[in-house]
Design an enzyme around this catalytic site. Structure first.
Site, PDB file in Angstrom:
ATOM      1  N   ALA A 181       0.923  -1.222  -0.090  1.00  0.00           N
ATOM      2  CA  ALA A 181       0.094  -0.139  -0.026  1.00  0.00           C
ATOM      3  C   ALA A 181       0.855   1.329  -0.075  1.00  0.00           C
ATOM      4  O   ALA A 181       2.141   1.320   0.353  1.00  0.00           O
ATOM      5  CB  ALA A 181      -0.922  -0.016   1.312  1.00  0.00           C
ATOM      6  N   GLY A 236       0.602  -4.916   0.691  1.00  0.00           N
ATOM      7  CA  GLY A 236      -0.396  -5.161  -0.098  1.00  0.00           C
ATOM      8  C   GLY A 236      -0.162  -5.540  -1.270  1.00  0.00           C
ATOM      9  O   GLY A 236      -0.837  -6.052  -2.213  1.00  0.00           O
ATOM     10  N   GLU A 256      -0.472  -9.156  -0.916  1.00  0.00           N
ATOM     11  CA  GLU A 256      -2.066  -9.360  -0.694  1.00  0.00           C
ATOM     12  C   GLU A 256      -2.543  -9.431  -2.042  1.00  0.00           C
ATOM     13  O   GLU A 256      -3.614 -10.220  -2.300  1.00  0.00           O
ATOM     14  CB  GLU A 256      -2.511  -8.417   0.106  1.00  0.00           C
ATOM     15  CG  GLU A 256      -1.945  -8.378   1.811  1.00  0.00           C
ATOM     16  CD  GLU A 256      -2.238  -7.522   2.650  1.00  0.00           C
ATOM     17  OE1 GLU A 256      -1.957  -6.366   2.291  1.00  0.00           O
ATOM     18  OE2 GLU A 256      -2.845  -7.583   3.830  1.00  0.00           O
ATOM     19  N   GLU A 270       4.190  -5.002   7.382  1.00  0.00           N
ATOM     20  CA  GLU A 270       3.635  -4.100   8.124  1.00  0.00           C
ATOM     21  C   GLU A 270       3.802  -3.706   9.470  1.00  0.00           C
ATOM     22  O   GLU A 270       3.721  -2.527  10.181  1.00  0.00           O
ATOM     23  CB  GLU A 270       1.991  -4.260   7.880  1.00  0.00           C
ATOM     24  CG  GLU A 270       1.246  -3.855   6.475  1.00  0.00           C
ATOM     25  CD  GLU A 270       1.690  -5.234   5.701  1.00  0.00           C
ATOM     26  OE1 GLU A 270       2.511  -6.380   6.039  1.00  0.00           O
ATOM     27  OE2 GLU A 270       0.753  -5.324   4.645  1.00  0.00           O
TER      28      GLU A 270
HETATM   29  N1  CO8 Z   1       4.636   3.317  -0.568  1.00  0.00           N
HETATM   30  C1  CO8 Z   1       4.951   4.610  -1.007  1.00  0.00           C
HETATM   31  N2  CO8 Z   1       6.142   4.857  -1.521  1.00  0.00           N
HETATM   32  C2  CO8 Z   1       7.147   3.788  -1.452  1.00  0.00           C
HETATM   33  C3  CO8 Z   1       6.524   2.364  -0.878  1.00  0.00           C
HETATM   34  C4  CO8 Z   1       5.434   2.078  -0.492  1.00  0.00           C
HETATM   35  N3  CO8 Z   1       4.926   1.088  -0.194  1.00  0.00           N
HETATM   36  N4  CO8 Z   1       7.681   1.662  -1.215  1.00  0.00           N
HETATM   37  C5  CO8 Z   1       8.564   2.350  -1.791  1.00  0.00           C
HETATM   38  N5  CO8 Z   1       8.114   3.672  -2.061  1.00  0.00           N
HETATM   39  C6  CO8 Z   1       9.067   4.884  -2.528  1.00  0.00           C
HETATM   40  C7  CO8 Z   1       9.905   5.311  -1.497  1.00  0.00           C
HETATM   41  O1  CO8 Z   1       9.269   6.181  -0.741  1.00  0.00           O
HETATM   42  C8  CO8 Z   1      11.005   5.947  -2.570  1.00  0.00           C
HETATM   43  O2  CO8 Z   1      10.599   7.340  -2.794  1.00  0.00           O
HETATM   44  P1  CO8 Z   1      11.407   8.628  -3.079  1.00  0.00           P
HETATM   45  O3  CO8 Z   1      12.152   8.167  -4.346  1.00  0.00           O
HETATM   46  O4  CO8 Z   1      10.489   9.653  -3.373  1.00  0.00           O
HETATM   47  O5  CO8 Z   1      12.070   8.888  -1.683  1.00  0.00           O
HETATM   48  C9  CO8 Z   1      10.992   5.127  -3.702  1.00  0.00           C
HETATM   49  O6  CO8 Z   1       9.704   4.411  -3.603  1.00  0.00           O
HETATM   50  C10 CO8 Z   1      12.062   4.298  -3.787  1.00  0.00           C
HETATM   51  O7  CO8 Z   1      12.133   3.420  -2.542  1.00  0.00           O
HETATM   52  P2  CO8 Z   1      13.434   2.835  -2.159  1.00  0.00           P
HETATM   53  O8  CO8 Z   1      14.613   3.866  -2.455  1.00  0.00           O
HETATM   54  O9  CO8 Z   1      13.104   2.258  -0.905  1.00  0.00           O
HETATM   55  O10 CO8 Z   1      13.771   1.597  -3.296  1.00  0.00           O
HETATM   56  P3  CO8 Z   1      14.610   0.387  -2.893  1.00  0.00           P
HETATM   57  O11 CO8 Z   1      14.594  -0.151  -4.522  1.00  0.00           O
HETATM   58  O12 CO8 Z   1      15.789   0.571  -2.613  1.00  0.00           O
HETATM   59  O13 CO8 Z   1      13.645  -0.547  -2.165  1.00  0.00           O
HETATM   60  C11 CO8 Z   1      11.607  -1.585  -1.429  1.00  0.00           C
HETATM   61  C12 CO8 Z   1      12.370  -1.007  -2.606  1.00  0.00           C
HETATM   62  C13 CO8 Z   1      12.287  -2.788  -0.644  1.00  0.00           C
HETATM   63  C14 CO8 Z   1      10.258  -2.096  -1.976  1.00  0.00           C
HETATM   64  C15 CO8 Z   1      11.623  -0.707  -0.273  1.00  0.00           C
HETATM   65  O14 CO8 Z   1      10.944   0.613  -0.979  1.00  0.00           O
HETATM   66  C16 CO8 Z   1      10.440  -0.988   0.657  1.00  0.00           C
HETATM   67  O15 CO8 Z   1      10.744  -1.782   1.640  1.00  0.00           O
HETATM   68  N6  CO8 Z   1       9.327  -0.376   0.524  1.00  0.00           N
HETATM   69  C17 CO8 Z   1       7.970  -0.481   1.748  1.00  0.00           C
HETATM   70  C18 CO8 Z   1       7.715  -1.770   1.863  1.00  0.00           C
HETATM   71  C19 CO8 Z   1       6.561  -1.724   2.448  1.00  0.00           C
HETATM   72  O16 CO8 Z   1       6.816  -1.663   3.905  1.00  0.00           O
HETATM   73  N7  CO8 Z   1       5.341  -2.222   2.231  1.00  0.00           N
HETATM   74  C20 CO8 Z   1       4.172  -2.368   3.260  1.00  0.00           C
HETATM   75  C21 CO8 Z   1       3.341  -1.254   2.804  1.00  0.00           C
HETATM   76  S1  CO8 Z   1       1.983  -1.121   4.224  1.00  0.00           S
HETATM   77  C22 CO8 Z   1       0.894  -2.201   3.425  1.00  0.00           C
HETATM   78  O17 CO8 Z   1       0.919  -2.620   2.312  1.00  0.00           O
HETATM   79  C23 CO8 Z   1      -0.478  -2.438   4.355  1.00  0.00           C
HETATM   80  C24 CO8 Z   1      -0.865  -1.600   5.470  1.00  0.00           C
HETATM   81  C25 CO8 Z   1      -1.952  -2.156   6.104  1.00  0.00           C
HETATM   82  C26 CO8 Z   1      -2.625  -0.711   6.857  1.00  0.00           C
HETATM   83  C27 CO8 Z   1      -3.893  -1.142   7.223  1.00  0.00           C
HETATM   84  C28 CO8 Z   1      -4.514   0.386   7.609  1.00  0.00           C
HETATM   85  C29 CO8 Z   1      -6.170   0.238   7.516  1.00  0.00           C
END
Ligand code: CO8
Length: 254
Positions: free
Chosen positions: A62, A105, A108, A128
């Site tokens: 997400a 997500g 998922e 998460e």
């Molecule tokens: N959302 C928004 N932006 C993201 C996300 C994300 N999930 N993942 C990466 N980005 C963005 C980064 O912010 C970055 O943006 P910017 O260049 O503007 O700073 C850009 O993408 C590149 O990111 P990285 O430099 O981190 O890229 P890498 O190639 O080094 O790494 C990864 C890639 C491993 C995918 C890493 O970005 C990462 O770990 N991302 C987050 C993964 C994560 O935690 N996912 C779970 C999200 S939460 C979810 O899915 C459900 C939540 C449920 C909540 C329920 C509430 C009701």
């Protein structure tokens, strides 16, 4: 443009396309995805959907940027993430072709598909917990049903990722292929599924999904009634007649 859409033969392929955000699933992308798939769900010319990402990212989850500023009142009022229910309501068999990260997500979304074909570069996880929340698009439920409590607890409580080999061993993915063969393999699966009678492929998906939600007795009854109802289709008559005539069947979707 959040999606790249391609229609070949009877297969519709949707490539998630937000590279700058690693294909994070924001509301706009979800809306675009549903707006693309829903009108085609009953198109007799489409027999299978394929959902994929890039070589390195299926989807990073997400959109954290979109979520971060929301209050508890916001997410409850919007019923945040409930929109994804509409994806699971699609009846067309769907193949997820996963390379690279399928996180949160993204994992998922793959689990909401009917078949997951993974590249050997794929990594799956529900991280998460590292953000102070838990999976919110079905992860605690689907992952547990698919890989069992032990593995689901391990992945969701630690936030660690599992590679494609572990995902296949755990029962999350159907096949693992070399990365450069991913789309060829996913399309081969999709073309095969799309070539069968539509009523039968849909009935198979419904009956298998029912296995995750009901008792054995109820599930077997559901299956038997679905099986029986397929005798109302021309494709059942054609499939059985073709076997007896020693020729390839010509399914028409009726
Ligand atoms: N959302 C928004 N932006 C993201 C996300 C994300 N999930 N993942 C990466 N980005 C963005 C980064 O912010 C970055 O943006 P910017 O260049 O503007 O700073 C850009 O993408 C590149 O990111 P990285 O430099 O981190 O890229 P890498 O190639 O080094 O790494 C990864 C890639 C491993 C995918 C890493 O970005 C990462 O770990 N991302 C987050 C993964 C994560 O935690 N996912 C779970 C999200 S939460 C979810 O899915 C459900 C939540 C449920 C909540 C329920 C509430 C009701």
């Amino acid at each position: 443009m959040n999606l790249i859409v391609e229609r070949t033969d009877r297969v519709l392929t949707v490539r998630l396309n937000r590279p700058a955000a690693r294909n994070a699933l924001n509301t706009e992308l979800m809306t675009d995805l549903l707006a693309t798939l829903q009108p085609l769900d009953n198109d007799p010319g489409i027999g299978c959907f394929v959902i994929t990402g890039t070589d390195q990212y299926f989807a990073a989850g997400a959109d954290i940027r979109e979520m971060a500023a929301k209050s508890a009142a916001d997410v409850v009022a919007e019923d945040f993430f409930a929109g994804w229910e509409a994806f699971t309501a699609l009846r067309t068999p769907t193949v997820a072709a996963v390379a690279g990260y399928a996180l949160g997500g993204g994992c998922e979304l793959a689990m909401m598909c009917d078949i997951i074909v993974a590249a050997d570069t794929a990594h799956f996880g529900q991280p998460e917990i590292t953000l102070g929340v838990i999976p919110g698009i079905g992860g605690t439920q689907r992952l547990t049903r698919l890989v069992g409590k032990a593995k689901a607890m391990d992945l969701i409580l630690t936030g660690r990722l599992m590679d494609a080999e572990e995902a296949e061993r755990s029962g999350l993915v159907s096949r693992v292929v070399p990365a450069d063969r991913l789309m060829a393999e996913a399309w081969a699966v999709a073309r095969t599924v799309a070539g069968y009678g539509r009523a039968a492929t849909r009935a198979a998906c419904e009956a298998i999904d029912r296995a995750l939600e009901t008792s054995l007795r109820e599930g077997v009854l559901f299956e038997r009634r679905s099986f029986q109802s397929l005798f109302a289709t021309a494709d059942q008559q054609e499939g059985m007649r073709a076997f007896l005539d020693r020729r390839a069947p010509r399914f028409t979707g009726r």
